[in-house]
Design an enzyme around this catalytic site. Structure first.
Site, mmCIF file in Angstrom:
data_model
loop_
_atom_site.group_PDB
_atom_site.id
_atom_site.type_symbol
_atom_site.label_atom_id
_atom_site.label_comp_id
_atom_site.label_asym_id
_atom_site.label_seq_id
_atom_site.Cartn_x
_atom_site.Cartn_y
_atom_site.Cartn_z
ATOM 1 N N ASP A 217 0.793 -1.227 0.000
ATOM 2 C CA ASP A 217 0.000 0.000 0.000
ATOM 3 C C ASP A 217 0.826 1.277 0.000
ATOM 4 O O ASP A 217 0.309 2.346 -0.306
ATOM 5 C CB ASP A 217 -0.914 0.022 1.233
ATOM 6 N N HIS A 218 2.067 1.181 0.378
ATOM 7 C CA HIS A 218 2.904 2.382 0.471
ATOM 8 C C HIS A 218 3.650 2.546 -0.848
ATOM 9 O O HIS A 218 4.665 1.904 -1.080
ATOM 10 C CB HIS A 218 3.877 2.249 1.651
#
Length: 155
Positions: free
Chosen positions: A33-34
């Site tokens: 997600d990052h």
């Protein structure tokens, strides 16, 4: 410590400095997600790794008495480079001073000898027995657990 980022402790200069490392693996949950198209270790996790290293230096100095550590203050945080999968981040936490239960550290994170981040951190340290006196009978158990974790990291 339930959430341990550090892979190993490589050096301890008791009461002065600690060095530890963490290798960013490609399968870390946070990488999904990052920045999915540019996976990097989030800055907050770099800071957490610095906090964890400094906490181990405090524990060693306190002879592994059961204590609770929390970040009291972060000063002058600077991020200089990304840490990507398969790269190793070396954390150095230098003990600057202590005022009662407040411990001041200079923390650096480097990769391949280049600066990734730096900060000054104040960590508060309190005995778990202050908050939960009923655990006093379990003090030896907590000490053994902390020693075991430290030995596994410093192995």
């Amino acid at each position: 410590m339930r959430f341990r980022l550090l892979d190993r402790i490589t050096e301890v200069d008791e009461g002065k400095k600690i060095r530890a490392t963490i290798r960013v693996r490609g399968d870390e949950d946070y990488l999904r997600d990052h920045f999915p198209n540019f996976p990097v270790m989030p800055g907050v996790l770099m800071m957490e790794a610095g906090f964890q290293a400094a906490s181990w230096l405090i524990r060693k100095a306190e002879d592994f008495q059961p204590t609770i550590h929390r970040v009291q203050e972060v000063r002058s945080a600077k991020f200089a480079d990304f840490v990507q999968p398969q790269q190793e981040l070396e954390i150095t936490a230098e003990w600057a001073k202590s005022d009662s239960c407040m411990h001041h550290f200079k923390v650096l994170g480097t990769k391949s000898n280049a600066l990734a981040f730096s900060t000054r951190m104040v960590i508060a340290s309190h005995s778990i027995i202050e908050y939960a006196p009923e655990f006093d009978d379990d003090r030896r158990y907590f000490e053994q657990q902390l020693r075991g974790q430290f030995d596994a990291l410093a192995g």
